[in-house]
Motif scaffolding. Sequence first.
Motif, PDB file in Angstrom:
ATOM      1  N   SER A 117       0.832  -1.209   0.000  1.00  0.00           N
ATOM      2  CA  SER A 117       0.000   0.000   0.000  1.00  0.00           C
ATOM      3  C   SER A 117       0.861   1.252   0.000  1.00  0.00           C
ATOM      4  O   SER A 117       0.603   2.202  -0.746  1.00  0.00           O
ATOM      5  N   GLY A 118       1.867   1.262   0.839  1.00  0.00           N
ATOM      6  CA  GLY A 118       2.763   2.414   0.891  1.00  0.00           C
ATOM      7  C   GLY A 118       3.498   2.623  -0.412  1.00  0.00           C
ATOM      8  O   GLY A 118       3.643   3.758  -0.890  1.00  0.00           O
ATOM      9  N   LEU A 119       3.959   1.542  -1.026  1.00  0.00           N
ATOM     10  CA  LEU A 119       4.663   1.629  -2.299  1.00  0.00           C
ATOM     11  C   LEU A 119       3.745   2.165  -3.392  1.00  0.00           C
ATOM     12  O   LEU A 119       4.141   3.016  -4.194  1.00  0.00           O
ATOM     13  N   ARG A 120       2.508   1.691  -3.423  1.00  0.00           N
ATOM     14  CA  ARG A 120       1.549   2.192  -4.419  1.00  0.00           C
ATOM     15  C   ARG A 120       1.298   3.688  -4.232  1.00  0.00           C
ATOM     16  O   ARG A 120       1.211   4.432  -5.211  1.00  0.00           O
ATOM     17  N   GLU A 121       1.164   4.137  -2.981  1.00  0.00           N
ATOM     18  CA  GLU A 121       0.959   5.563  -2.715  1.00  0.00           C
ATOM     19  C   GLU A 121       2.160   6.384  -3.175  1.00  0.00           C
ATOM     20  O   GLU A 121       2.024   7.428  -3.783  1.00  0.00           O
ATOM     21  N   TYR A 122       3.350   5.904  -2.854  1.00  0.00           N
ATOM     22  CA  TYR A 122       4.580   6.597  -3.244  1.00  0.00           C
ATOM     23  C   TYR A 122       4.685   6.702  -4.765  1.00  0.00           C
ATOM     24  O   TYR A 122       4.973   7.765  -5.316  1.00  0.00           O
ATOM     25  N   LEU A 123       4.435   5.578  -5.436  1.00  0.00           N
ATOM     26  CA  LEU A 123       4.538   5.582  -6.894  1.00  0.00           C
ATOM     27  C   LEU A 123       3.432   6.414  -7.538  1.00  0.00           C
ATOM     28  O   LEU A 123       3.636   6.988  -8.608  1.00  0.00           O
ATOM     29  N   GLU A 125       2.327   9.229  -6.405  1.00  0.00           N
ATOM     30  CA  GLU A 125       2.814  10.611  -6.369  1.00  0.00           C
ATOM     31  C   GLU A 125       3.791  10.877  -7.507  1.00  0.00           C
ATOM     32  O   GLU A 125       3.873  11.990  -8.011  1.00  0.00           O
ATOM     33  N   LEU A 126       4.524   9.851  -7.916  1.00  0.00           N
ATOM     34  CA  LEU A 126       5.470   9.972  -9.030  1.00  0.00           C
ATOM     35  C   LEU A 126       4.767   9.743 -10.374  1.00  0.00           C
ATOM     36  O   LEU A 126       5.432   9.722 -11.411  1.00  0.00           O
TER      37      LEU A 126
END
Length: 156
Positions: A117-123, A125-126
């Motif tokens: 979930s955190g990785l999806r949120e970070y990506l 934003e990019l």
Amino acid sequence: MTVSAPMRAHPFSLPNVLTYGRVAAVPVVVVCMFWPEEFWMRWVALGVFTAAAITDYFDGYLARAWSQQSALGRMLDPIADKLLVAACLLMLVADRTISSWSIWAAIVILSREILVSGLREYLAELRVSVPVSTVAKWKTTLQLVALGFLIVGPAG
């Protein structure tokens, strides 16, 4: 035969309502699992959990089929899944259905869910899209089936 234009997605479209129902099912399942010595409560928990798990399939299917995909649905669907899985795992650990070394499996599952979930949120934003794969859908299905067996546990 006429084909009507796809309905515009809104907060109360059927796919979103199914997702809301899955979120609402979480406290019901938790309350039912709170009394593990009452075997019938485990069956009620399993019934509510199964209904919630089935809506996980139908909300996405209907959103795609009816062109009702929305940002709200894309955000809320994985949250509903993770709430359901995490709440069940925590209750199963609390009532000692999952115990000893098996707790590590629950920790790994929860950690993976949070990390993804955190990785999806970070990506996001990019502006990098990470679509859900078929393997991920099968993983969720198997995870929900396994949790269903653990929920009913000794009551079965």
